[in-house]
Design a protein around this motif. Sequence first.
Motif, PDB file in Angstrom:
ATOM      1  N   LEU A  34       0.879  -1.160   0.000  1.00 29.40           N
ATOM      2  CA  LEU A  34       0.000   0.000   0.000  1.00 29.40           C
ATOM      3  C   LEU A  34       0.918   1.212   0.000  1.00 29.40           C
ATOM      4  N   PRO A  35       0.629   2.234  -0.782  1.00 35.28           N
ATOM      5  CA  PRO A  35       1.485   3.423  -0.724  1.00 35.28           C
ATOM      6  C   PRO A  35       1.614   3.936   0.721  1.00 35.28           C
ATOM      7  N   ALA A  36       2.763   4.491   1.037  1.00 30.93           N
ATOM      8  CA  ALA A  36       3.010   5.025   2.373  1.00 30.93           C
ATOM      9  C   ALA A  36       1.969   6.083   2.726  1.00 30.93           C
ATOM     10  N   GLU A  37       1.709   6.219   4.013  1.00 29.06           N
ATOM     11  CA  GLU A  37       0.682   7.160   4.465  1.00 29.06           C
ATOM     12  C   GLU A  37       0.958   8.576   4.000  1.00 29.06           C
ATOM     13  N   GLY A  49      -2.930  12.692   9.312  1.00 27.28           N
ATOM     14  CA  GLY A  49      -3.834  12.046  10.257  1.00 27.28           C
ATOM     15  C   GLY A  49      -5.008  11.367   9.560  1.00 27.28           C
ATOM     16  N   SER A  50      -5.560  11.993   8.551  1.00 29.20           N
ATOM     17  CA  SER A  50      -6.660  11.391   7.790  1.00 29.20           C
ATOM     18  C   SER A  50      -6.178  10.154   7.042  1.00 29.20           C
ATOM     19  N   ALA A  51      -4.989  10.231   6.461  1.00 31.08           N
ATOM     20  CA  ALA A  51      -4.428   9.070   5.757  1.00 31.08           C
ATOM     21  C   ALA A  51      -4.190   7.924   6.733  1.00 31.08           C
ATOM     22  N   ILE A  74      -1.382  -5.062   0.609  1.00 30.89           N
ATOM     23  CA  ILE A  74      -2.748  -5.459   0.283  1.00 30.89           C
ATOM     24  C   ILE A  74      -2.883  -6.939   0.631  1.00 30.89           C
ATOM     25  N   ALA A  75      -3.920  -7.281   1.382  1.00 31.38           N
ATOM     26  CA  ALA A  75      -4.130  -8.670   1.809  1.00 31.38           C
ATOM     27  C   ALA A  75      -4.423  -9.559   0.596  1.00 31.38           C
ATOM     28  N   ARG A  76      -4.088 -10.840   0.734  1.00 32.92           N
ATOM     29  CA  ARG A  76      -4.271 -11.779  -0.381  1.00 32.92           C
ATOM     30  C   ARG A  76      -5.714 -11.887  -0.830  1.00 32.92           C
ATOM     31  N   ASP A  77      -6.645 -11.860   0.096  1.00 36.00           N
ATOM     32  CA  ASP A  77      -8.059 -11.998  -0.253  1.00 36.00           C
ATOM     33  C   ASP A  77      -8.785 -10.649  -0.311  1.00 36.00           C
ATOM     34  N   ALA A  78      -8.030  -9.577  -0.360  1.00 34.49           N
ATOM     35  CA  ALA A  78      -8.611  -8.231  -0.299  1.00 34.49           C
ATOM     36  C   ALA A  78      -9.512  -7.921  -1.480  1.00 34.49           C
ATOM     37  N   GLN A  79      -9.153  -8.377  -2.673  1.00 35.81           N
ATOM     38  CA  GLN A  79      -9.955  -8.037  -3.842  1.00 35.81           C
ATOM     39  C   GLN A  79     -11.358  -8.633  -3.713  1.00 35.81           C
TER      40      GLN A  79
END
Length: 89
Positions: A34-37, A49-51, A74-79
């Motif tokens: 996931l892109p950094a916050e 803070g929102s990110a 991203i989790a394996r079953d996320a999609q």
Amino acid sequence: MYRLDPKPGYIYEHMALHVTERIASGELAPDTPLPAERRLACEYGVSLGSARHATYLLHSRGFVVTIRSKGTYIARDAQQKAEQRLQTA
């Protein structure tokens, strides 16, 4: 820069929903970072803070997993989860 839904509500919830849509579409693929916050904050034009809060929501909903000292992925079953969540929303 992404534009968030202007409807009333919390920015971090709109942001988490948009990231969920990106996961469902395959733009953010399973097992990828996931892109950094800070980067998310810049992409969406929101505060750090929102990110962070949006990332927390994604984590609590099972869309991302955090590996200490490595990052958030991203989790394996996320999609599948994302598609199901968007269908019921």
